[in-house]
Design a protein around this motif. Structure first.
Motif, PDB file in Angstrom:
ATOM      1  N   ILE A 196       0.864  -1.182   0.000  1.00 45.66           N
ATOM      2  CA  ILE A 196       0.000   0.000   0.000  1.00 45.66           C
ATOM      3  C   ILE A 196       0.894   1.223   0.000  1.00 45.66           C
ATOM      4  O   ILE A 196       1.833   1.320   0.793  1.00 45.66           O
ATOM      5  CB  ILE A 196      -0.921   0.020   1.231  1.00 45.66           C
ATOM      6  CG1 ILE A 196      -1.870  -1.167   1.192  1.00 45.66           C
ATOM      7  CG2 ILE A 196      -1.706   1.320   1.293  1.00 45.66           C
ATOM      8  CD1 ILE A 196      -2.732  -1.301   2.423  1.00 45.66           C
ATOM      9  N   LEU A 197       0.620   2.137  -0.885  1.00 45.80           N
ATOM     10  CA  LEU A 197       1.359   3.388  -0.966  1.00 45.80           C
ATOM     11  C   LEU A 197       0.505   4.471  -0.320  1.00 45.80           C
ATOM     12  O   LEU A 197      -0.597   4.751  -0.777  1.00 45.80           O
ATOM     13  CB  LEU A 197       1.652   3.750  -2.428  1.00 45.80           C
ATOM     14  CG  LEU A 197       2.330   5.076  -2.674  1.00 45.80           C
ATOM     15  CD1 LEU A 197       3.715   5.100  -2.035  1.00 45.80           C
ATOM     16  CD2 LEU A 197       2.439   5.328  -4.171  1.00 45.80           C
ATOM     17  N   LEU A 198       0.987   5.029   0.774  1.00 45.39           N
ATOM     18  CA  LEU A 198       0.270   6.084   1.473  1.00 45.39           C
ATOM     19  C   LEU A 198       0.905   7.430   1.148  1.00 45.39           C
ATOM     20  O   LEU A 198       2.124   7.555   1.139  1.00 45.39           O
ATOM     21  CB  LEU A 198       0.319   5.859   2.980  1.00 45.39           C
ATOM     22  CG  LEU A 198      -0.279   4.555   3.477  1.00 45.39           C
ATOM     23  CD1 LEU A 198      -0.007   4.388   4.964  1.00 45.39           C
ATOM     24  CD2 LEU A 198      -1.760   4.493   3.191  1.00 45.39           C
ATOM     25  N   THR A 199       0.061   8.394   0.886  1.00 48.20           N
ATOM     26  CA  THR A 199       0.543   9.740   0.606  1.00 48.20           C
ATOM     27  C   THR A 199      -0.179  10.716   1.527  1.00 48.20           C
ATOM     28  O   THR A 199      -1.103  10.341   2.250  1.00 48.20           O
ATOM     29  CB  THR A 199       0.285  10.126  -0.864  1.00 48.20           C
ATOM     30  OG1 THR A 199      -1.125  10.203  -1.057  1.00 48.20           O
ATOM     31  CG2 THR A 199       0.897   9.130  -1.826  1.00 48.20           C
ATOM     32  N   ARG A 200       0.198  11.969   1.480  1.00 43.61           N
ATOM     33  CA  ARG A 200      -0.434  12.977   2.324  1.00 43.61           C
ATOM     34  C   ARG A 200      -1.851  13.312   1.867  1.00 43.61           C
ATOM     35  O   ARG A 200      -2.670  13.724   2.646  1.00 43.61           O
ATOM     36  CB  ARG A 200       0.409  14.247   2.347  1.00 43.61           C
ATOM     37  CG  ARG A 200       1.688  14.050   3.094  1.00 43.61           C
ATOM     38  CD  ARG A 200       2.514  15.290   3.087  1.00 43.61           C
ATOM     39  NE  ARG A 200       3.782  15.021   3.722  1.00 43.61           N
ATOM     40  CZ  ARG A 200       4.368  15.823   4.568  1.00 43.61           C
ATOM     41  NH1 ARG A 200       3.840  16.987   4.857  1.00 43.61           N
ATOM     42  NH2 ARG A 200       5.507  15.506   5.114  1.00 43.61           N
ATOM     43  N   LYS A 201      -2.142  13.146   0.598  1.00 46.52           N
ATOM     44  CA  LYS A 201      -3.478  13.428   0.078  1.00 46.52           C
ATOM     45  C   LYS A 201      -4.253  12.124  -0.014  1.00 46.52           C
ATOM     46  O   LYS A 201      -3.817  11.184  -0.661  1.00 46.52           O
ATOM     47  CB  LYS A 201      -3.392  14.063  -1.305  1.00 46.52           C
ATOM     48  CG  LYS A 201      -2.798  15.448  -1.290  1.00 46.52           C
ATOM     49  CD  LYS A 201      -2.847  16.052  -2.670  1.00 46.52           C
ATOM     50  CE  LYS A 201      -2.279  17.453  -2.663  1.00 46.52           C
ATOM     51  NZ  LYS A 201      -2.330  18.068  -3.985  1.00 46.52           N
ATOM     52  N   GLN A 208      -0.880  -4.426  -6.762  1.00 47.21           N
ATOM     53  CA  GLN A 208      -0.542  -5.841  -6.729  1.00 47.21           C
ATOM     54  C   GLN A 208       0.529  -6.071  -7.770  1.00 47.21           C
ATOM     55  O   GLN A 208       0.460  -5.550  -8.891  1.00 47.21           O
ATOM     56  CB  GLN A 208      -1.752  -6.706  -6.996  1.00 47.21           C
ATOM     57  CG  GLN A 208      -2.756  -6.624  -5.857  1.00 47.21           C
ATOM     58  CD  GLN A 208      -3.818  -7.682  -5.983  1.00 47.21           C
ATOM     59  OE1 GLN A 208      -3.959  -8.321  -6.999  1.00 47.21           O
ATOM     60  NE2 GLN A 208      -4.570  -7.850  -4.917  1.00 47.21           N
ATOM     61  N   LEU A 209       1.510  -6.865  -7.408  1.00 50.93           N
ATOM     62  CA  LEU A 209       2.651  -7.099  -8.268  1.00 50.93           C
ATOM     63  C   LEU A 209       2.553  -8.449  -8.942  1.00 50.93           C
ATOM     64  O   LEU A 209       2.018  -9.391  -8.376  1.00 50.93           O
ATOM     65  CB  LEU A 209       3.945  -7.006  -7.457  1.00 50.93           C
ATOM     66  CG  LEU A 209       4.111  -5.706  -6.667  1.00 50.93           C
ATOM     67  CD1 LEU A 209       5.366  -5.790  -5.837  1.00 50.93           C
ATOM     68  CD2 LEU A 209       4.170  -4.520  -7.612  1.00 50.93           C
ATOM     69  N   GLN A 210       3.094  -8.560 -10.113  1.00 53.09           N
ATOM     70  CA  GLN A 210       3.147  -9.815 -10.845  1.00 53.09           C
ATOM     71  C   GLN A 210       4.545 -10.400 -10.708  1.00 53.09           C
ATOM     72  O   GLN A 210       5.526  -9.713 -10.899  1.00 53.09           O
ATOM     73  CB  GLN A 210       2.819  -9.596 -12.332  1.00 53.09           C
ATOM     74  CG  GLN A 210       1.447  -9.001 -12.575  1.00 53.09           C
ATOM     75  CD  GLN A 210       0.341  -9.891 -12.073  1.00 53.09           C
ATOM     76  OE1 GLN A 210       0.401 -11.101 -12.193  1.00 53.09           O
ATOM     77  NE2 GLN A 210      -0.676  -9.283 -11.486  1.00 53.09           N
ATOM     78  N   PRO A 211       4.657 -11.707 -10.387  1.00 53.04           N
ATOM     79  CA  PRO A 211       5.989 -12.317 -10.298  1.00 53.04           C
ATOM     80  C   PRO A 211       6.708 -12.242 -11.625  1.00 53.04           C
ATOM     81  O   PRO A 211       6.086 -12.294 -12.683  1.00 53.04           O
ATOM     82  CB  PRO A 211       5.687 -13.774  -9.935  1.00 53.04           C
ATOM     83  CG  PRO A 211       4.270 -13.786  -9.466  1.00 53.04           C
ATOM     84  CD  PRO A 211       3.588 -12.613 -10.093  1.00 53.04           C
TER      85      PRO A 211
END
Length: 66
Positions: free
Chosen positions: A49-54, A62-65
């Motif tokens: 999860i990428l959290l930002t100020r906004k 989700q990443l792919q192998p």
């Protein structure tokens, strides 16, 4: 992630239960591989999860192998 060492290619992993899980430096490739797995309980793919100020810029990826 509590820190990053570019030269060593490692990140510092921290847990909120620090009394049970102490901080560890982990190789970035190993960390990437670990978040590309499937959770055996939920059957869902792991990710980050990428959290930002906004709040409008909150992303779940989700990443792919490889």
């Amino acid at each position: 992630i509590g820190g990053f060492n570019k030269e060593a290619g490692k990140v510092l992993l921290l847990d909120t239960a620090r009394f049970k899980y102490p901080p560890h430096w982990v190789d970035t490739k190993l960390l990437y591989q670990s978040i590309c797995t499937v959770d055996s309980d939920s059957g869902g793919q792991r990710g980050y999860i990428l959290l930002t100020r906004k709040a409008s810029l909150l992303h779940r990826r989700q990443l792919q192998p490889k």
